[in-house]
Design an enzyme around this catalytic site. Structure first.
Site, PDB file in Angstrom:
ATOM      1  N   SER A 101     -12.769  26.327 -28.229  1.00  0.00           N
ATOM      2  CA  SER A 101     -12.839  25.139 -29.075  1.00  0.00           C
ATOM      3  C   SER A 101     -11.759  25.248 -30.138  1.00  0.00           C
ATOM      4  O   SER A 101     -11.480  26.334 -30.640  1.00  0.00           O
ATOM      5  CB  SER A 101     -14.214  25.061 -29.734  1.00  0.00           C
ATOM      6  OG  SER A 101     -14.133  24.284 -30.905  1.00  0.00           O
ATOM      7  N   TYR A 115      -9.657  -6.628  12.205  1.00  0.00           N
ATOM      8  CA  TYR A 115      -9.028  -6.141  10.981  1.00  0.00           C
ATOM      9  C   TYR A 115      -8.971  -7.233   9.912  1.00  0.00           C
ATOM     10  O   TYR A 115      -8.679  -8.387  10.198  1.00  0.00           O
ATOM     11  CB  TYR A 115      -7.598  -5.652  11.280  1.00  0.00           C
ATOM     12  CG  TYR A 115      -6.844  -5.189  10.045  1.00  0.00           C
ATOM     13  CD1 TYR A 115      -6.948  -3.875   9.600  1.00  0.00           C
ATOM     14  CD2 TYR A 115      -6.046  -6.071   9.316  1.00  0.00           C
ATOM     15  CE1 TYR A 115      -6.279  -3.457   8.457  1.00  0.00           C
ATOM     16  CE2 TYR A 115      -5.369  -5.657   8.178  1.00  0.00           C
ATOM     17  CZ  TYR A 115      -5.490  -4.350   7.748  1.00  0.00           C
ATOM     18  OH  TYR A 115      -4.834  -3.934   6.633  1.00  0.00           O
ATOM     19  N   SER A 153       0.835  -1.215   0.000  1.00  0.00           N
ATOM     20  CA  SER A 153       0.000   0.000   0.000  1.00  0.00           C
ATOM     21  C   SER A 153       0.864   1.258   0.000  1.00  0.00           C
ATOM     22  O   SER A 153       0.345   2.365  -0.090  1.00  0.00           O
ATOM     23  CB  SER A 153      -0.931   0.008   1.214  1.00  0.00           C
ATOM     24  OG  SER A 153      -0.198  -0.168   2.412  1.00  0.00           O
ATOM     25  N   GLU A 201     -18.573  21.923 -15.867  1.00  0.00           N
ATOM     26  CA  GLU A 201     -18.910  20.561 -16.300  1.00  0.00           C
ATOM     27  C   GLU A 201     -18.108  19.523 -15.520  1.00  0.00           C
ATOM     28  O   GLU A 201     -18.608  18.445 -15.193  1.00  0.00           O
ATOM     29  CB  GLU A 201     -18.653  20.406 -17.803  1.00  0.00           C
ATOM     30  CG  GLU A 201     -19.637  21.200 -18.641  1.00  0.00           C
ATOM     31  CD  GLU A 201     -19.212  21.244 -20.098  1.00  0.00           C
ATOM     32  OE1 GLU A 201     -19.875  20.590 -20.905  1.00  0.00           O
ATOM     33  OE2 GLU A 201     -18.220  21.928 -20.433  1.00  0.00           O
ATOM     34  N   LYS A 260     -16.622  29.683 -29.576  1.00  0.00           N
ATOM     35  CA  LYS A 260     -17.005  28.928 -28.377  1.00  0.00           C
ATOM     36  C   LYS A 260     -16.274  29.390 -27.115  1.00  0.00           C
ATOM     37  O   LYS A 260     -15.105  29.729 -27.148  1.00  0.00           O
ATOM     38  CB  LYS A 260     -16.727  27.428 -28.566  1.00  0.00           C
ATOM     39  CG  LYS A 260     -17.592  26.738 -29.581  1.00  0.00           C
ATOM     40  CD  LYS A 260     -19.038  26.572 -29.170  1.00  0.00           C
ATOM     41  CE  LYS A 260     -19.255  25.568 -28.051  1.00  0.00           C
ATOM     42  NZ  LYS A 260     -19.133  24.179 -28.495  1.00  0.00           N
ATOM     43  N   THR A 319     -39.843  26.139 -11.561  1.00  0.00           N
ATOM     44  CA  THR A 319     -40.111  24.771 -11.122  1.00  0.00           C
ATOM     45  C   THR A 319     -40.289  23.985 -12.420  1.00  0.00           C
ATOM     46  O   THR A 319     -40.775  24.545 -13.419  1.00  0.00           O
ATOM     47  CB  THR A 319     -41.383  24.651 -10.261  1.00  0.00           C
ATOM     48  OG1 THR A 319     -42.502  25.095 -11.034  1.00  0.00           O
ATOM     49  CG2 THR A 319     -41.298  25.493  -8.983  1.00  0.00           C
ATOM     50  N   HIS A 320     -39.832  22.747 -12.425  1.00  0.00           N
ATOM     51  CA  HIS A 320     -39.823  21.942 -13.664  1.00  0.00           C
ATOM     52  C   HIS A 320     -39.012  22.626 -14.762  1.00  0.00           C
ATOM     53  O   HIS A 320     -39.245  22.392 -15.940  1.00  0.00           O
ATOM     54  CB  HIS A 320     -41.236  21.658 -14.189  1.00  0.00           C
ATOM     55  CG  HIS A 320     -42.219  21.239 -13.137  1.00  0.00           C
ATOM     56  ND1 HIS A 320     -42.473  19.918 -12.831  1.00  0.00           N
ATOM     57  CD2 HIS A 320     -42.984  21.977 -12.286  1.00  0.00           C
ATOM     58  CE1 HIS A 320     -43.362  19.849 -11.857  1.00  0.00           C
ATOM     59  NE2 HIS A 320     -43.683  21.091 -11.497  1.00  0.00           N
TER      60      HIS A 320
HETATM   61  N1  ARG Z   1      -1.105  -1.255   5.272  1.00  0.00           N
HETATM   62  C1  ARG Z   1      -2.052  -1.819   6.152  1.00  0.00           C
HETATM   63  C2  ARG Z   1      -3.418  -1.151   5.950  1.00  0.00           C
HETATM   64  O1  ARG Z   1      -3.463  -0.084   5.464  1.00  0.00           O
HETATM   65  C3  ARG Z   1      -1.635  -1.670   7.573  1.00  0.00           C
HETATM   66  C4  ARG Z   1      -2.225  -2.693   8.497  1.00  0.00           C
HETATM   67  C5  ARG Z   1      -1.598  -4.017   8.253  1.00  0.00           C
HETATM   68  N2  ARG Z   1      -2.038  -4.927   9.220  1.00  0.00           N
HETATM   69  C6  ARG Z   1      -1.892  -6.251   9.069  1.00  0.00           C
HETATM   70  N3  ARG Z   1      -2.346  -7.002   9.997  1.00  0.00           N
HETATM   71  N4  ARG Z   1      -1.356  -6.770   7.976  1.00  0.00           N
HETATM   72  O2  ARG Z   1      -4.438  -1.714   6.267  1.00  0.00           O
END
Ligand code: ARG
Length: 458
Positions: free
Chosen positions: A274, A314, A20, A287, A280, A152-153
């Site tokens: 454009s 977790y 990560s 947008e 334009k 409205t509408h």
């Molecule tokens: N990078 C992990 C996350 O964002 C950290 C927690 C990792 N925990 C574990 N038990 N592997 O969730």
């Protein structure tokens, strides 16, 4: 760092799916702050020595300096920001680095870091929204009495003032700010010290780390602490609601800037040309704000689906919590800034707004109300008489207040000259002086309250 029981290293794909660091490097400041609070507490509780704590603190400061000037180096083998920082700490200070993770797990660490990040994000959004509201009330003040068609509408309904219309968005944003404030108050308990899931046997002081990190106190259940992502969802849901509001104003700007409307000229600085049509001026920024609302809602949906059905505590799925929050936050910050810039610097075409309010028989309700008030005719009958007058005006190609009195009398003899005073768009808006109505005095009163609430000068 966890290789003790493993005979083989991870496959390349495992390394890639597991890492990560490419995105959670955004948590580096919060991660260092959390570690510093943790190690200070470990020293106070005599779980680590003062000397080791000092070495760790110094090392963390050095790393913060490196991250700040050179960015966070990406080595997928280090998995995430927590391990990358701890790994660097070991390079810098050697053995004492291994004591930082005492009485802590990445599970409570990441929950703490991410809460701190979302808290900062909320504060940034709130500051942006205060500036956006200031722009709205300022422009509303300039146009408290500028008449425009109310729809409205998307059909012309009754005249309103542009100030009233802009203040409608002020109200929406007030609710948004209140939603973000709720989210902030609710998230502000510290998960740190919940460890992996069950708490820890070390004599830690969770109040101390909570206080050091600006939390109101520690969370009360370790299982909940490491598996709770409500705070991220609260943020994303508030962000989604806000982005809906921004998309509605963006949509109105897009419509209003279109030539057949010509209610507003968007600033050059928020438009594009454009490559083939030289005339334009495209409202691209508006947008994109309209489009970003879809992506922000998508981020919210992504995390909702990630969290659905996850057993306690977790699970690694939860690592996917961060990309949608980061993406939504970046899109939201741009959307708020772009809408603020457009509101501040666009030109509302007041004469054209007035002309459009006068077309479309927008004061037909005022004629009906006049018949009720002055001629004491029941509203349903007055509605019918007015419909006949509108039909005649349409056939003759005249505005209601340009129909000759004889023609009106022919429709109903109880009508007299006094009716004309009620049929102008200015008389119409001035008459709607109920609390929260569009009468310029009402709008000015709401603007004054809003300016006071924002701490702006009168
Ligand atoms: N990078 C992990 C996350 O964002 C950290 C927690 C990792 N925990 C574990 N038990 N592997 O969730």
């Amino acid at each position: 760092m966890w290789g003790g029981r493993f005979a083989e290293g991870p496959a390349a794909v495992m390394r890639e799916i597991n890492a990560s660091l490419p995105f959670d490097k955004r948590l580096w400041q919060q991660d260092i702050a959390g570690s510093k609070a943790h190690v200070a507490m470990l020293a106070t509780q005599k779980i680590v020595t003062e000397a080791d704590a000092a070495a760790i603190r110094e090392g963390l400061d050095t790393i913060a300096g490196e991250y700040r000037t050179q960015g966070v180096p990406i080595d997928l083998a280090l998995e995430d920001i927590h391990m990358a920082t701890e790994g660097r700490l070991a390079e810098l200070i050697g053995a004492p680095a291994g004591r930082l993770h005492t009485a802590r797990s990445r599970n409570d660490q990441v929950a703490t870091d991410f809460k701190l990040w979302v808290r900062d994000a909320i504060d940034a959004v709130d500051a942006g929204l205060a500036a956006f509201q200031a722009a709205l009330v300022t422009r509303a003040g300039e146009h408290a009495a500028s008449v425009m068609p109310g729809f409205t509408h998307l059909q012309v309904a009754q005249p309103v003032t542009l100030g009233h219309h802009l203040m409608a968005y002020y109200e929406m944003v007030s609710r948004d700010r209140s939603r973000f404030a709720d989210a902030r108050a609710r998230l502000n308990l510290s998960p740190l010290g919940s460890a992996a899931l069950a708490g820890t046997g070390f004599p830690i002081d969770r109040d101390m780390t909570a206080q050091a990190l600006g939390f109101d106190g520690p969370t009360r259940n370790s299982l909940d602490s490491v598996s709770d992502r409500d705070f991220a969802l609260d943020y994303l849901m508030a962000a989604t609601q806000l982005s809906l509001h921004l998309s509605r104003l963006a949509e109105e700007f897009i419509i209003w800037a279109s030539q057949p409307y010509n209610f507003v000229k968007l600033p050059d600085s928020y438009s594009t040309g454009s490559s083939i049509m030289p005339q334009k001026r495209n409202p691209d920024a508006a947008e994109l704000v309209r489009g970003h609302a879809g992506r922000i809602a998508g981020c919210m949906t992504a995390l909702v689906m990630t969290m659905k059905g996850l057993p306690l505590a977790y699970s690694k799925d939860m690592q996917d919590d961060k990309p949608p929050v980061f993406e939504a936050h970046d899109l939201l910050a741009l959307s708020i800034a772009a809408m603020t810039g457009m509101v501040e610097s666009c030109d509302f075409v007041a004469p054209r707004l007035r002309q459009a309010a006068e077309a479309g028989f927008s004061t037909a309700t005022d004629l009906a109300d006049w018949l009720v008030r002055v001629a004491d005719i029941p509203f349903r009958e007055a509605h019918h008489i007015t419909g006949t007058a509108v039909k005649l005006a349409e056939r003759e190609g005249l505005a209601l207040d340009k129909l000759p009195i004889d023609a009106l009398k022919a429709i109903d003899e109880r009508i007299d000259e006094r009716v004309y005073a009620a049929l102008s768009v200015d008389a119409s808006v001035a008459s709607r002086a109920s609390f929260g109505g569009t009468a310029p005095d009402q709008v000015r009163a709401r603007i004054a309250e809003a300016r006071a609430a924002l701490g702006l000068e009168e």
